[in-house]
Scaffold this active site. Structure first.
Site, PDB file in Angstrom:
ATOM      1  N   GLU A  82      -5.896  -4.660  10.724  1.00 44.78           N
ATOM      2  CA  GLU A  82      -4.714  -3.877  11.232  1.00 44.78           C
ATOM      3  C   GLU A  82      -4.999  -2.894  12.351  1.00 44.78           C
ATOM      4  O   GLU A  82      -5.838  -1.986  12.267  1.00 44.78           O
ATOM      5  CB  GLU A  82      -4.807  -2.752   9.807  1.00 44.78           C
ATOM      6  CG  GLU A  82      -4.289  -3.493   8.579  1.00 44.78           C
ATOM      7  CD  GLU A  82      -3.884  -2.570   7.595  1.00 44.78           C
ATOM      8  OE1 GLU A  82      -2.503  -2.439   7.085  1.00 44.78           O
ATOM      9  OE2 GLU A  82      -4.366  -1.384   7.414  1.00 44.78           O
TER      10      GLU A  82
ATOM     11  N   LYS B 177       0.180   4.083  -0.198  1.00 42.68           N
ATOM     12  CA  LYS B 177      -0.680   5.389   0.216  1.00 42.68           C
ATOM     13  C   LYS B 177      -0.436   6.796  -0.648  1.00 42.68           C
ATOM     14  O   LYS B 177      -0.272   6.506  -1.947  1.00 42.68           O
ATOM     15  CB  LYS B 177      -0.145   5.491   1.622  1.00 42.68           C
ATOM     16  CG  LYS B 177      -0.341   4.514   2.477  1.00 42.68           C
ATOM     17  CD  LYS B 177      -0.021   4.693   3.990  1.00 42.68           C
ATOM     18  CE  LYS B 177      -0.226   3.327   4.515  1.00 42.68           C
ATOM     19  NZ  LYS B 177      -0.202   3.521   6.056  1.00 42.68           N
TER      20      LYS B 177
ATOM     21  N   HIS C  64      -9.581   1.330   5.012  1.00 43.27           N
ATOM     22  CA  HIS C  64      -8.521   1.492   5.506  1.00 43.27           C
ATOM     23  C   HIS C  64      -8.883   2.338   6.748  1.00 43.27           C
ATOM     24  O   HIS C  64      -9.439   3.378   6.649  1.00 43.27           O
ATOM     25  CB  HIS C  64      -7.481   1.883   4.839  1.00 43.27           C
ATOM     26  CG  HIS C  64      -5.867   1.774   5.167  1.00 43.27           C
ATOM     27  ND1 HIS C  64      -5.751   2.993   6.137  1.00 43.27           N
ATOM     28  CD2 HIS C  64      -4.934   1.106   5.010  1.00 43.27           C
ATOM     29  CE1 HIS C  64      -4.518   2.610   6.368  1.00 43.27           C
ATOM     30  NE2 HIS C  64      -3.932   1.608   5.979  1.00 43.27           N
TER      31      HIS C  64
ATOM     32  N   GLU D  85      -7.202   4.749   7.855  1.00 41.41           N
ATOM     33  CA  GLU D  85      -6.851   6.196   7.373  1.00 41.41           C
ATOM     34  C   GLU D  85      -7.906   6.593   6.653  1.00 41.41           C
ATOM     35  O   GLU D  85      -8.472   8.135   7.009  1.00 41.41           O
ATOM     36  CB  GLU D  85      -5.358   6.348   6.651  1.00 41.41           C
ATOM     37  CG  GLU D  85      -4.247   5.996   7.538  1.00 41.41           C
ATOM     38  CD  GLU D  85      -2.991   5.684   6.566  1.00 41.41           C
ATOM     39  OE1 GLU D  85      -3.160   5.531   5.188  1.00 41.41           O
ATOM     40  OE2 GLU D  85      -2.217   5.004   7.380  1.00 41.41           O
TER      41      GLU D  85
ATOM     42  N   GLY E 185       2.121   2.456  11.063  1.00 36.64           N
ATOM     43  CA  GLY E 185       2.937   3.425  10.719  1.00 36.64           C
ATOM     44  C   GLY E 185       3.600   3.837  11.914  1.00 36.64           C
ATOM     45  O   GLY E 185       4.300   4.982  12.000  1.00 36.64           O
TER      46      GLY E 185
ATOM     47  N   ASN F  97       0.741  -1.297   0.068  1.00 36.89           N
ATOM     48  CA  ASN F  97      -0.006   0.065  -0.042  1.00 36.89           C
ATOM     49  C   ASN F  97       0.808   1.240  -0.039  1.00 36.89           C
ATOM     50  O   ASN F  97       1.586   1.575   1.044  1.00 36.89           O
ATOM     51  CB  ASN F  97      -0.886   0.015   1.075  1.00 36.89           C
ATOM     52  CG  ASN F  97      -2.047   1.088   1.461  1.00 36.89           C
ATOM     53  OD1 ASN F  97      -1.856   1.999   0.276  1.00 36.89           O
ATOM     54  ND2 ASN F  97      -2.451   1.538   2.486  1.00 36.89           N
TER      55      ASN F  97
END
Ligand code: PGA
Length: 245
Positions: free
Chosen positions: A165, A10, A93, A95, A171, A8
């Protein structure tokens, strides 16, 4: 089952940078026993899809609209993505949930559109740090799964992948502990079995690196990884693939 390794990228890499990284990765891992899927930005997606058309690697989008088509400025639909020869899409996701306030019902709509367009969704779920501290992890995972797969046909089970996740591990360099991953994956598999009566591949995501990949893939019920940071560097990404195959 081949381990799935999803990259990914991003909101990173210009068109030229993404092609340079792809080239490096292809040079370093010419053939692999893993199922590798790249998720570049929408800018790089068409040319990467073309480049990988006959390759063993697959490509997907990082997101799609929850609407089918129409006056939704800036959005990209499932059928647009499918028309590029992309076969996968990341949905829900954390985010997207956190920064763009996507809710369970929109995520369910996106999954329906993806499946209608013959895209395979990688559906992301995971608890926040607060939810884990409040002992709500199981509750949150079950709620997210049940809502995501409402009204999804049983026979779609072979087109679906789930990624666990934990939000606090994404991150941050703080990978979840093995027993936390095992517990979560057990619960996820059980819940998915009650929905689809079938085994659905379940990935782990959250600070996966070349150093921890082998021990993480050996955890029961972990069928592969969704990788952010470490997928932006050809050496670390290829090392992860090498270490688990
Ligand atoms: P990370 O991201 O590997 O950088 O933790 C994972 C993800 O967001 O899918």
């Amino acid at each position: 089952m081949k381990p799935i390794v999803a990259a990914n990228w991003k909101m990173n890499l210009t068109l030229l940078e993404s092609h340079a990284l792809l080239e490096e990765i292809l040079n370093q891992s010419k053939s692999t026993d893993a199922k590798v899927i790249f998720f570049p930005s929408f800018i790089s997606l068409p040319s990467i899809c073309d480049k990988l058309r006959d390759a063993q690697y697959a490509v997907g989008g990082q997101n799609i609209s929850d609407k089918e088509s129409g006056a939704y400025t800036g959005e990209i639909s499932a059928s647009m993505l499918q028309s590029l020869n992309a076969h996968y899409v990341i949905i829900g996701h954390s985010e997207r949930r956190q920064f763009y306030h996507e809710n369970d019902s929109q995520i369910n709509d996106k999954i329906l559109h993806a499946l209608n367009a013959k895209l395979k969704p990688i559906v992301c779920i995971g608890e926040t740090l607060q939810e884990r501290q409040d002992d709500e992890t199981a509750l949150v995972l079950k709620r997210q799964l049940t809502a995501a797969f409402e009204n999804i046909e049983q026979n779609e089970h072979h087109n679906i992948i789930v990624a666990y996740e934990p939000v606090w591990a994404i991150g941050t360099g703080q990978t979840a502990e093995e027993n936390q991953i095992l517990e979560a994956h057990k619960l996820i598999k059980k819940t998915l079995k009650s929905i689809f009566d079938n085994n659905i591949p379940t990935l782990y995501g959250g600070s996966v690196t070349a150093d921890n990949a082998l021990s993480l893939i050996n955890i029961d019920h972990v069928d592969g990884f969704l990788i952010g940071g470490a997928s932006l560097n050809s050496e670390s990404f290829c090392q992860i693939i090498k270490n688990i195959t």
